[in-house]
Each structure stands twice: as structure tokens, then as C-alpha cells.
Write a protein that holds these residues in place. Sequence first.
Motif, PDB file in Angstrom:
ATOM      1  N   UNK A  10      29.513  39.693  42.652  1.00  0.00           N
ATOM      2  CA  UNK A  10      28.888  38.394  42.882  1.00  0.00           C
ATOM      3  C   UNK A  10      29.234  37.399  41.781  1.00  0.00           C
ATOM      4  N   UNK A  11      29.244  37.861  40.530  1.00  0.00           N
ATOM      5  CA  UNK A  11      29.523  36.954  39.420  1.00  0.00           C
ATOM      6  C   UNK A  11      30.997  36.553  39.377  1.00  0.00           C
ATOM      7  N   UNK A  12      31.884  37.511  39.615  1.00  0.00           N
ATOM      8  CA  UNK A  12      33.314  37.170  39.636  1.00  0.00           C
ATOM      9  C   UNK A  12      33.613  36.229  40.799  1.00  0.00           C
ATOM     10  N   UNK A  13      33.041  36.528  41.963  1.00  0.00           N
ATOM     11  CA  UNK A  13      33.244  35.667  43.133  1.00  0.00           C
ATOM     12  C   UNK A  13      32.746  34.253  42.865  1.00  0.00           C
ATOM     13  N   UNK A  14      31.567  34.131  42.265  1.00  0.00           N
ATOM     14  CA  UNK A  14      31.014  32.806  41.975  1.00  0.00           C
ATOM     15  C   UNK A  14      31.912  32.046  41.005  1.00  0.00           C
ATOM     16  N   UNK A  15      32.388  32.745  39.975  1.00  0.00           N
ATOM     17  CA  UNK A  15      33.297  32.111  39.027  1.00  0.00           C
ATOM     18  C   UNK A  15      34.565  31.619  39.706  1.00  0.00           C
ATOM     19  N   UNK A  16      35.138  32.463  40.565  1.00  0.00           N
ATOM     20  CA  UNK A  16      36.349  32.065  41.284  1.00  0.00           C
ATOM     21  C   UNK A  16      36.069  30.908  42.235  1.00  0.00           C
TER      22      UNK A  16
ATOM     23  N   UNK B  22      39.647  30.541  36.506  1.00  0.00           N
ATOM     24  CA  UNK B  22      40.681  31.565  36.593  1.00  0.00           C
ATOM     25  C   UNK B  22      40.037  32.935  36.787  1.00  0.00           C
ATOM     26  N   UNK B  23      40.540  33.740  37.719  1.00  0.00           N
ATOM     27  CA  UNK B  23      39.885  34.994  38.087  1.00  0.00           C
ATOM     28  C   UNK B  23      39.790  35.986  36.934  1.00  0.00           C
ATOM     29  N   UNK B  24      40.794  36.024  36.043  1.00  0.00           N
ATOM     30  CA  UNK B  24      40.730  36.953  34.913  1.00  0.00           C
ATOM     31  C   UNK B  24      39.659  36.531  33.923  1.00  0.00           C
ATOM     32  N   UNK B  25      39.561  35.230  33.670  1.00  0.00           N
ATOM     33  CA  UNK B  25      38.513  34.727  32.776  1.00  0.00           C
ATOM     34  C   UNK B  25      37.141  34.968  33.395  1.00  0.00           C
ATOM     35  N   UNK B  26      37.028  34.729  34.699  1.00  0.00           N
ATOM     36  CA  UNK B  26      35.760  34.960  35.400  1.00  0.00           C
ATOM     37  C   UNK B  26      35.342  36.423  35.304  1.00  0.00           C
ATOM     38  N   UNK B  27      36.305  37.333  35.420  1.00  0.00           N
ATOM     39  CA  UNK B  27      36.002  38.761  35.359  1.00  0.00           C
ATOM     40  C   UNK B  27      35.548  39.173  33.963  1.00  0.00           C
ATOM     41  N   UNK B  28      36.236  38.704  32.943  1.00  0.00           N
ATOM     42  CA  UNK B  28      35.880  39.068  31.574  1.00  0.00           C
ATOM     43  C   UNK B  28      34.504  38.505  31.217  1.00  0.00           C
ATOM     44  N   UNK B  29      34.249  37.267  31.617  1.00  0.00           N
ATOM     45  CA  UNK B  29      32.941  36.680  31.343  1.00  0.00           C
ATOM     46  C   UNK B  29      31.848  37.406  32.118  1.00  0.00           C
ATOM     47  N   UNK B  30      32.153  37.810  33.342  1.00  0.00           N
ATOM     48  CA  UNK B  30      31.162  38.500  34.176  1.00  0.00           C
ATOM     49  C   UNK B  30      30.671  39.782  33.512  1.00  0.00           C
TER      50      UNK B  30
ATOM     51  N   UNK C 156      41.552  42.690  39.812  1.00  0.00           N
ATOM     52  CA  UNK C 156      41.321  41.236  39.750  1.00  0.00           C
ATOM     53  C   UNK C 156      42.617  40.517  39.407  1.00  0.00           C
ATOM     54  N   UNK C 157      43.365  41.074  38.468  1.00  0.00           N
ATOM     55  CA  UNK C 157      44.631  40.463  38.045  1.00  0.00           C
ATOM     56  C   UNK C 157      45.594  40.330  39.226  1.00  0.00           C
ATOM     57  N   UNK C 158      45.550  41.315  40.112  1.00  0.00           N
ATOM     58  CA  UNK C 158      46.438  41.313  41.274  1.00  0.00           C
ATOM     59  C   UNK C 158      45.804  40.633  42.487  1.00  0.00           C
ATOM     60  N   UNK C 159      44.578  40.118  42.306  1.00  0.00           N
ATOM     61  CA  UNK C 159      43.854  39.433  43.377  1.00  0.00           C
ATOM     62  C   UNK C 159      43.674  40.336  44.599  1.00  0.00           C
ATOM     63  N   UNK C 160      43.129  41.521  44.368  1.00  0.00           N
ATOM     64  CA  UNK C 160      42.927  42.482  45.450  1.00  0.00           C
ATOM     65  C   UNK C 160      41.452  42.879  45.601  1.00  0.00           C
ATOM     66  N   UNK C 161      40.540  42.000  45.225  1.00  0.00           N
ATOM     67  CA  UNK C 161      39.123  42.312  45.344  1.00  0.00           C
ATOM     68  C   UNK C 161      38.703  42.543  46.795  1.00  0.00           C
TER      69      UNK C 161
END
Length: 248
Positions: free
Chosen positions: A149-155, A160-168, A222-227
Amino acid sequence: ISSSGHLIIGAAVLDFNEPGIIFDVFLHLGTLLAILVVFRQEIKGMLFAPFFYLSGSRTTEIQHNLRWDLYVILSVLPAVAVGLFANDAVEEVFTNLPLVFAMLFITGIMMVISGHLPTGKVTLKGKHAFLIGCAQAMAILPGISRSGATIFTGMALGINREIAARFAFIMSIPAILGAIVLHLPDLIRTPPSTGSIANIAAGTLASAVAGYFAIVLLLGVVRKNRLEWFGYYCLLLSICGSTYLLLA
């Protein structure tokens, strides 16, 4: 894919009756240990940034870490509000299998959509951190994946999806610590039996090891955008589980 949702499903399938949410909290403690190991460099920089800043060091890296310190504080506010004012209601839903499967369906939809979002270029700011924190607060419901949910919201906000994932993951640290502190009185009032302590210790260790490899794997996904792969799994589990409950 929601660890809390899978814990409830697993407990129902295995007829495993440990001290409810207390056991879940310790499993999340294991996940916290994994997060601390994976992101140890970022966390170290964020912890020491205020001291370096006050001593006169104002490098770009230190200012970046200070901003992230502030963003983490902003992100945890919604979860604090839910924990303080809706704790009893949250505990009640941790035995509701139909709700778990319904929330897994929502998680699945978010993950599938995430695979079609454009690569974000928006800089993470305080307002984004707060909105991502709202997503984290919603993920208190079992079946809603906190990281998903947090990574999706960030995206969705254009980050940027990698930044969103690390922050999440980093923003989850105070939320998990808060949940542990919130349930310490319950643990003191009704301490688990000797047998339960062994199960809790084993579960915590297992969640720490599994959590480490899961985080590393997820960052690669996430890096490969395969969520969306996780989305299809959640949708399938939700449909199969709901169908079983209807026919049982």
C-alpha cells in the motif's frame, strides 16, 4: 501480500492458537530486525544527521537525511492516531477471515495497477510522506499489505518506485516500535506460558530471516517494476479463499 493477513489464514488452516495480536507483534519485531539490517547505512545516516547538523556540518547528504527524519515523523502520525483511538476495533478484525480475503483483493488490485504506473520523477516531500503514512495506517487492516500500500501510494504520487520502496520500509520502523510499545501492558498483564515463549521466539527468528530475504527480493522486484506479480497472487488467494468460505 500482507503478512498479517497470511498469519490469520495460516492460524486458521493450522488451528494455531497463540496469544493473538501479541504473537503478531513479535513476528513484526522479527521483520523490524530485518529492516534494520538491510537499510543499516540509511538508518545510521538519519540517526546521526541531527547531531552533525547541530555541530555545524551542513552537507547535502546530512540535509537529505534530516528531511527524511522529518518525513518519517510525518508518515507515522496517521498510524499513531489509529493505534491510540481505534486499537480495540483493530484487534477485533484480526479474527475475521472474510475481511482478510476482501482486503487481499484490494491489495491485489493495487499491485496490478502499480505495474502500469509511469516511472515517477516527483521529489519526495512532507505532504507525500503524510499521504503515504495514511496508506500505512489503512494497512493495519489484515489483508492490506503495508509495504504494498505504501509503495503503491508513493508511485501513484509520482515518486520514483525505488525511492518509494526504500522510504516505505524505513518509515515502518517507528510504526512497528509503536505497536510493540502499545501492547507491552497486555504482555505484562498476561505473560505467555513457557511453551508460548518458545513458539514466539521461533516465530520471531523465522520472521527476521525470512524478512531479510523477502526485502531484498522485493527491492529487486520493484526495480524491475514487477509488483503486479504479487497482485495476481493476492487476487487468486482472495477468490479461492472467499469461494471456500461460501461453500464451507
